[in-house]
Design an enzyme around this catalytic site. Structure first.
Site, PDB file in Angstrom:
ATOM      1  N   LYS A 223       0.816  -1.216   0.000  1.00  0.00           N
ATOM      2  CA  LYS A 223       0.000   0.000   0.000  1.00  0.00           C
ATOM      3  C   LYS A 223       0.853   1.272   0.000  1.00  0.00           C
ATOM      4  CE  LYS A 223      -4.342  -1.802   1.798  1.00  0.00           C
ATOM      5  NZ  LYS A 223      -5.350  -1.791   2.874  1.00  0.00           N
ATOM      6  N   ARG A 257      -3.681 -10.136   5.214  1.00  0.00           N
ATOM      7  CA  ARG A 257      -4.207 -10.112   3.844  1.00  0.00           C
ATOM      8  C   ARG A 257      -3.110  -9.584   2.930  1.00  0.00           C
ATOM      9  NH1 ARG A 257      -6.662  -6.566   0.239  1.00  0.00           N
ATOM     10  NH2 ARG A 257      -8.291  -7.505  -1.081  1.00  0.00           N
TER      11      ARG A 257
END
Length: 279
Positions: A223, A257
Site C-alpha cells: 500500500k 491479507r
C-alpha cells in the site's frame, strides 16, 4: 482460543493465517494482482494454496482512489466467472468475497459457497449489508473507512484518531451483535481515510484492538503507506510489506491479507518461533 465458523467447522486462529488476494479486475492498484483469464485465476489460486495461504480473498472491484464505482451487476458478472472456475478446480478452498454490496454477498455465499464476507465499507455503502450478513450466517470482516474509495482522501480529520476508530468499532460491533452476527473479524483499514502518518500511528496502536476480543485482520500489502514513505512504487514494496506484517504479528494480528503469500507465511513462522520463547 480464537476461531471462526467456516461452513459448520471451526477455523483455528491460534496461529495467524494468511489470506491471499485474488483480484479479477483490470484496474487494481497493484498490477501483479490482476487475474482475468481462466488460466490466470487457476494459477493464482494454486499459488496461494501451495505457498501456505489458508483463505483466498476474491475481489471484482478496484478500491483505489481513482477507480470508478462498479454497479453490483457488473461485479456479480466478474465473480460468477471466477467463482465457477475456482469451485470446479479447488472445491475445498476457503473463499472470502471482497464486496460492499449485499446482493453480491448473497450471490457469492448462496450460489457459490463463499465462506466469508469482506466489506471495506463497514456496512455504510450498502445499508442492507449487516442484515444480509446475519441472514447468510458467515463471518463478516468489518473494516474502518469513512466515505467511499473515491472520497476517502477527504475524510482524514479526526478528533482523536485511535479513540474515534475504537468508537466506530464499538458501535458497529454492537449493531452486528444485535442482528445476530457474532463471527466478526476487525480490520483497522490501513490506507483508507487515513494519511500516511495516521496509518503509522494506527499501526503503533495495533495491540489496543485486543479489547474487542475479535480476530484482527491486517492488510497493508504494497500500500501507499509503504511506497509513500520509502519514495518507491507498489511493485518495489515487498520488503516494506514484510516489515509491517512482522510488526503486526507481534502486536496481535490473526490474519494477514497479502499479495505475496510465501513471504507472509515465512513472517508468521519466524514470528511464532520468537514468540514461543516469550511466554
Amino acid at each position: 482460543m480464537k476461531t471462526i465458523n467456516i461452513k459448520g467447522g471451526l477455523l483455528d486462529l491460534s496461529t495467524p493465517l494468511v489470506m491471499g488476494i485474488l483480484n479479477v479486475t483490470p484496474d487494481s492498484f497493484f498490477e501483479g494482482s490482476r487475474k482475468e483469464t481462466e488460466q490466470q485465476i487457476i494459477d493464482r489460486v494454486s499459488e496461494i494454496i501451495n505457498q501456505g495461504g489458508t483463505i483466498i480473498d476474491i475481489g471484482a472491484q478496484s478500491t483505489r482512489p481513482t477507480s470508478t464505482l462498479l454497479p453490483s451487476k457488473e461485479e456479480i458478472k466478474r465473480l460468477k466467472f471466477a467463482l465457477t472456475v475456482i469451485n470446479r478446480e479447488f472445491p475445498e478452498a476457503i473463499l472470502s468475497v471482497d464486496t460492499f454490496y449485499s446482493d453480491v454477498a448473497r450471490f457469492s455465499v448462496e450460489e457459490h459457497g463463499v465462506a466469508i464476507i469482506n466489506d471495506i465499507s463497514g456496512g455504510e455503502i450498502d445499508k442492507e449489508m449487516f442484515k444480509m450478513a446475519a441472514k447468510l450466517n458467515v463471518p463478516y470482516v468489518l473494516m474502518h473507512m469513512r466515505g467511499t474509495p473515491q472520497t476517502m482522501g477527504t475524510f482524514t480529520d479526526y478528533d482523536n484518531l485511535i479513540q474515534d476508530i475504537f468508537y466506530y468499532f464499538s458501535k458497529k460491533i454492537a449493531e452486528l451483535h444485535f442482528l445476530g452476527v457474532n463471527d466478526i473479524i476487525i480490520d483497522p483499514g490501513f490506507g483508507f481515510s487515513k494519511t500516511l502518518d495516521q496509518n503509522y500511528e494506527l499501526m503503533a496502536s495495533l495491540n489496543g484492538f485486543s479489547i474487542f476480543e475479535k480476530p484482527l485482520l491486517v492488510g497493508v500489502s504494497r500500500k501507499r503507506m509503504i511506497s509513500g514513505l520509502l519514495e518507491t512504487t507498489p511493485a518495489e514494496s515487498l520488503n516494506g510489506t514484510t516489515v509491517l506484517n512482522t510488526f503486526a504479528l507481534h502486536n496481535g494480528a490473526d490474519i494477514l491479507r497479502v499479495h505475496d503469500v510465501k513471504e507472509a507465511v515465512e513472517a508468521v513462522k519466524i514470528t511464532e518461533k520468537i514468540l514461543s520463547f516469550c511466554q
